[in-house]
Design a protein around this motif. Structure first.
Motif, short mmCIF file in Angstrom:
data_model
loop_
_atom_site.label_atom_id
_atom_site.label_comp_id
_atom_site.label_asym_id
_atom_site.label_seq_id
_atom_site.Cartn_x
_atom_site.Cartn_y
_atom_site.Cartn_z
N GLN A 153 -5.05 -2.49 -2.98
CA GLN A 153 -4.60 -2.38 -4.36
C GLN A 153 -3.20 -1.75 -4.38
O GLN A 153 -2.94 -0.79 -3.65
N PHE A 154 -2.34 -2.26 -5.22
CA PHE A 154 -0.97 -1.71 -5.30
C PHE A 154 -1.00 -0.23 -5.66
O PHE A 154 -0.11 0.52 -5.27
N GLU A 155 -2.02 0.18 -6.41
CA GLU A 155 -2.13 1.59 -6.78
C GLU A 155 -2.26 2.49 -5.56
O GLU A 155 -1.79 3.64 -5.57
N HIS A 156 -2.89 1.99 -4.50
CA HIS A 156 -3.00 2.78 -3.27
C HIS A 156 -1.62 3.06 -2.69
O HIS A 156 -1.34 4.18 -2.24
N LEU A 157 -0.77 2.05 -2.68
CA LEU A 157 0.58 2.21 -2.14
C LEU A 157 1.37 3.21 -2.97
O LEU A 157 2.05 4.09 -2.43
N ALA A 158 1.28 3.07 -4.28
CA ALA A 158 2.03 3.96 -5.17
C ALA A 158 1.55 5.41 -5.02
O ALA A 158 2.36 6.35 -5.04
N THR A 159 0.25 5.59 -4.86
CA THR A 159 -0.30 6.95 -4.75
C THR A 159 0.15 7.63 -3.48
O THR A 159 0.50 8.82 -3.49
N VAL A 160 0.16 6.91 -2.36
CA VAL A 160 0.64 7.50 -1.11
C VAL A 160 2.10 7.92 -1.25
O VAL A 160 2.50 9.00 -0.81
N ARG A 161 2.90 7.08 -1.87
CA ARG A 161 4.32 7.43 -2.06
C ARG A 161 4.46 8.70 -2.90
O ARG A 161 5.31 9.55 -2.63
#
Length: 277
Positions: A153-161
């Protein structure tokens, strides 16, 4: 001019990956710095690195990406695996600096029971522990999302950032996105997917694309690559993707299979045929 290339081998010396890339007709690319199936140091000699840099510049091949080991798991709650993953990633970013390679690509991995939030916390923490040399950027790659693997999920990428202190960027894999449920088989679907990525993560941080068709249907979470335009994404979707404004200046790296008489050279040429320039 479109930047398109393939994952090439460093067998016999890292510089051989450049010759192989040129043979395929590619002008950017990706390598493993060592076997991705084992915990191993890159061990790239100074002369080898110099030849890689010289050949890349002479042939106009770049940017390059180092893909991290398949064993690396940033999300793991297990301390021993965390330490091995961190040490492996540190060696990868150091090897990238030595080779003058701009990017090191990594999957988030699987949380294996830590939960999504805990897994993303773990990943950010491992990234924070790295001493990343100037000129090298870690790319977190989108995932097909099977089991407890994160990045589907794109949200996973955004959260790690959001949670890491490192200036990370991202690599989108078309086969992974499709398997995770982002429908890239139509022009409308490609538009919608890029719009969502831009809204959730931001296209300014898209540094690389792994361009692969998929052998399995959208949303199956099955990661198996197909030749460009010949899988479930298909020609319409691939054409729309490679011509989208979002990837106009983004390097496209192929990880397509070598089967049915079709090589990386065939797939690179296929991308050039689909790209309208």
């Amino acid at each position: 001019m479109v930047r398109v290339g393939a994952h090439t081998s460093i067998a016999g010396g890292a510089y051989n990956a450049v010759d192989e890339q040129v043979e395929y007709g590619g002008n950017c690319g990706q390598i493993f710095s060592h076997s991705p199936q084992v915990w191993q140091d890159p061990n790239i000699e100074d002369e080898e690195a110099e030849q890689f840099r010289t050949l890349s510049e002479a042939n106009g091949v770049g940017p390059w990406v180092i893909h991290s080991s398949y064993l690396v798991n940033l999300c793991t709650p297990k301390e021993d695996l965390r330490e091995k993953s961190r040490d492996s990633m540190q060696k990868e970013v150091d090897a990238a600096a030595k080779l003058d390679i701009e990017y090191v690509n990594v999957h988030l991995g699987a949380h294996t029971g830590a939960g999504v939030d805990g897994g993303l916390d773990n990943a950010a923490s491992v990234l924070d522990d790295l001493d990343i040399p100037d000129g090298v950027t870690v790319l977190v790659e989108s995932d097909a999302g099977s089991g407890t693997k994160l990045g589907g999920q794109f949200e996973h990428l955004a959260t790690v950032r959001e949670r890491t202190e490192q200036d990370i960027e991202f690599c989108l894999d078309t086969a992974h996105m499709f398997a995770a449920g982002y429908d890239l088989s139509t022009a409308a679907g490609v538009d919608e997917t890029f719009a969502e990525f831009d809204d959730v993560v931001g296209l300014d941080d898209l540094a690389c694309v792994h361009l692969n068709d998929s052998k399995h249907a959208c949303g199956t979470n099955k990661d198996e690559h197909a030749h460009i335009g010949e899988g479930e994404i298909g020609e319409e979707g691939m054409r729309a993707f490679v011509n989208h404004d979002a990837v106009e200046d983004v390097p496209l790296v192929l990880e397509t299979p070598t089967e049915n008489g079709k090589s990386f050279e065939w797939n690179i040429q296929r991308v050039r045929e689909l790209r309208e320039e």
